[in-house]
Design a protein around this motif. Structure first.
Motif, PDB file in Angstrom:
ATOM      1  N   LEU A  18       0.831  -1.201   0.000  1.00  0.00           N
ATOM      2  CA  LEU A  18       0.000   0.000   0.000  1.00  0.00           C
ATOM      3  C   LEU A  18       0.870   1.256   0.000  1.00  0.00           C
ATOM      4  CD1 LEU A  18      -2.934   0.988   0.136  1.00  0.00           C
ATOM      5  CD2 LEU A  18      -2.698   1.021   2.611  1.00  0.00           C
ATOM      6  N   GLY A  19       1.941   1.242   0.773  1.00  0.00           N
ATOM      7  CA  GLY A  19       2.877   2.360   0.772  1.00  0.00           C
ATOM      8  C   GLY A  19       3.524   2.546  -0.591  1.00  0.00           C
ATOM      9  N   PHE A  20       3.902   1.450  -1.227  1.00  0.00           N
ATOM     10  CA  PHE A  20       4.476   1.529  -2.572  1.00  0.00           C
ATOM     11  C   PHE A  20       3.462   2.076  -3.565  1.00  0.00           C
ATOM     12  CE2 PHE A  20       5.186  -0.447  -6.741  1.00  0.00           C
ATOM     13  CZ  PHE A  20       6.396   0.143  -7.055  1.00  0.00           C
ATOM     14  N   ALA A  21       2.201   1.698  -3.436  1.00  0.00           N
ATOM     15  CA  ALA A  21       1.167   2.189  -4.341  1.00  0.00           C
ATOM     16  C   ALA A  21       0.990   3.699  -4.198  1.00  0.00           C
ATOM     17  CB  ALA A  21      -0.155   1.475  -4.068  1.00  0.00           C
ATOM     18  N   PHE A  22       1.038   4.221  -2.969  1.00  0.00           N
ATOM     19  CA  PHE A  22       0.920   5.663  -2.770  1.00  0.00           C
ATOM     20  C   PHE A  22       2.121   6.400  -3.376  1.00  0.00           C
ATOM     21  CE2 PHE A  22      -2.049   4.790   0.864  1.00  0.00           C
ATOM     22  CZ  PHE A  22      -3.146   5.389   0.266  1.00  0.00           C
ATOM     23  N   LYS A  23       3.309   5.857  -3.204  1.00  0.00           N
ATOM     24  CA  LYS A  23       4.496   6.491  -3.779  1.00  0.00           C
ATOM     25  C   LYS A  23       4.439   6.483  -5.301  1.00  0.00           C
ATOM     26  CE  LYS A  23       7.647   5.509   0.014  1.00  0.00           C
ATOM     27  NZ  LYS A  23       8.844   4.776   0.429  1.00  0.00           N
ATOM     28  N   ALA A  24       4.009   5.380  -5.883  1.00  0.00           N
ATOM     29  CA  ALA A  24       3.914   5.292  -7.340  1.00  0.00           C
ATOM     30  C   ALA A  24       2.865   6.257  -7.876  1.00  0.00           C
ATOM     31  CB  ALA A  24       3.587   3.861  -7.763  1.00  0.00           C
ATOM     32  N   THR A  25       1.732   6.336  -7.204  1.00  0.00           N
ATOM     33  CA  THR A  25       0.675   7.246  -7.627  1.00  0.00           C
ATOM     34  C   THR A  25       1.137   8.691  -7.542  1.00  0.00           C
ATOM     35  OG1 THR A  25      -0.981   5.679  -6.846  1.00  0.00           O
ATOM     36  CG2 THR A  25      -1.710   7.934  -7.214  1.00  0.00           C
ATOM     37  N   TRP A  26       1.845   9.050  -6.491  1.00  0.00           N
ATOM     38  CA  TRP A  26       2.348  10.412  -6.345  1.00  0.00           C
ATOM     39  C   TRP A  26       3.338  10.733  -7.461  1.00  0.00           C
ATOM     40  CZ3 TRP A  26       1.198  14.867  -4.734  1.00  0.00           C
ATOM     41  CH2 TRP A  26       2.174  15.841  -4.547  1.00  0.00           C
ATOM     42  N   GLY A  27       4.209   9.808  -7.799  1.00  0.00           N
ATOM     43  CA  GLY A  27       5.167  10.031  -8.871  1.00  0.00           C
ATOM     44  C   GLY A  27       4.490  10.204 -10.222  1.00  0.00           C
ATOM     45  N   ILE A  28       3.490   9.396 -10.498  1.00  0.00           N
ATOM     46  CA  ILE A  28       2.759   9.499 -11.761  1.00  0.00           C
ATOM     47  C   ILE A  28       2.010  10.818 -11.839  1.00  0.00           C
ATOM     48  CG2 ILE A  28       0.848   8.517 -13.099  1.00  0.00           C
ATOM     49  CD1 ILE A  28       1.802   5.757 -12.070  1.00  0.00           C
ATOM     50  N   MET A  29       1.390  11.248 -10.736  1.00  0.00           N
ATOM     51  CA  MET A  29       0.648  12.508 -10.749  1.00  0.00           C
ATOM     52  C   MET A  29       1.584  13.700 -10.919  1.00  0.00           C
ATOM     53  SD  MET A  29      -2.470  11.942 -10.883  1.00  0.00           S
ATOM     54  CE  MET A  29      -2.986  13.630 -10.726  1.00  0.00           C
ATOM     55  N   LYS A  30       2.772  13.666 -10.306  1.00  0.00           N
ATOM     56  CA  LYS A  30       3.734  14.748 -10.504  1.00  0.00           C
ATOM     57  C   LYS A  30       4.144  14.821 -11.970  1.00  0.00           C
ATOM     58  CE  LYS A  30       7.041  13.995  -7.608  1.00  0.00           C
ATOM     59  NZ  LYS A  30       8.213  14.079  -6.731  1.00  0.00           N
ATOM     60  N   PHE A  31       4.406  13.690 -12.570  1.00  0.00           N
ATOM     61  CA  PHE A  31       4.770  13.657 -13.987  1.00  0.00           C
ATOM     62  C   PHE A  31       3.648  14.225 -14.843  1.00  0.00           C
ATOM     63  CE2 PHE A  31       4.467  11.423 -18.049  1.00  0.00           C
ATOM     64  CZ  PHE A  31       5.660  11.807 -18.626  1.00  0.00           C
ATOM     65  N   LEU A  32       2.428  13.765 -14.616  1.00  0.00           N
ATOM     66  CA  LEU A  32       1.302  14.249 -15.413  1.00  0.00           C
ATOM     67  C   LEU A  32       1.082  15.744 -15.230  1.00  0.00           C
ATOM     68  CD1 LEU A  32      -1.358  11.416 -15.085  1.00  0.00           C
ATOM     69  CD2 LEU A  32      -0.065  12.077 -17.110  1.00  0.00           C
ATOM     70  N   PHE A  33       1.227  16.237 -14.016  1.00  0.00           N
ATOM     71  CA  PHE A  33       0.984  17.654 -13.785  1.00  0.00           C
ATOM     72  C   PHE A  33       2.032  18.509 -14.473  1.00  0.00           C
ATOM     73  CE2 PHE A  33       1.446  21.595 -11.342  1.00  0.00           C
ATOM     74  CZ  PHE A  33       0.179  22.108 -11.550  1.00  0.00           C
ATOM     75  N   TYR A  34       3.299  18.187 -14.291  1.00  0.00           N
ATOM     76  CA  TYR A  34       4.356  19.036 -14.832  1.00  0.00           C
ATOM     77  C   TYR A  34       4.509  18.897 -16.336  1.00  0.00           C
ATOM     78  CZ  TYR A  34       5.841  20.117 -10.122  1.00  0.00           C
ATOM     79  OH  TYR A  34       5.877  20.555  -8.837  1.00  0.00           O
ATOM     80  N   ILE A  35       4.300  17.732 -16.889  1.00  0.00           N
ATOM     81  CA  ILE A  35       4.547  17.506 -18.302  1.00  0.00           C
ATOM     82  C   ILE A  35       3.288  17.701 -19.146  1.00  0.00           C
ATOM     83  CG2 ILE A  35       5.365  15.803 -19.999  1.00  0.00           C
ATOM     84  CD1 ILE A  35       7.512  16.840 -18.073  1.00  0.00           C
TER      85      ILE A  35
END
Length: 70
Positions: A18-35
């Motif tokens: 579950l912790g890994f899923a939150f970290k992965a989701t945060w990374g994907i959202m940062k990528f989507l927002f900035y790019i």
């Protein structure tokens, strides 16, 4: 006794997942927002006459980007 051990190990493993899923989701959202989203938002703001707001946002993001890489 085995049931307690099973549940402890079960929650340890799935808690880590579950912790890994939150970290992965945060990374994907940062990528989507900035790019993806940020350029569309800035272009939309300029197209609708909000260039006086879009330009300072773009400058702030540019300066932060330059300072982070340095």
């Amino acid at each position: 006794m085995m049931t307690i051990i099973f549940f402890v190990l079960f929650f340890m493993i799935f808690g880590r997942l579950l912790g890994f899923a939150f970290k992965a989701t945060w990374g994907i959202m940062k990528f989507l927002f900035y790019i993806v989203f940020l350029p569309f938002i800035l272009v939309g703001m300029v197209a609708y006459g909000f260039a006086f707001i879009a330009l300072p946002i773009l400058l702030i993001i540019g300066v932060v980007g330059l300072l982070r890489t340095a």
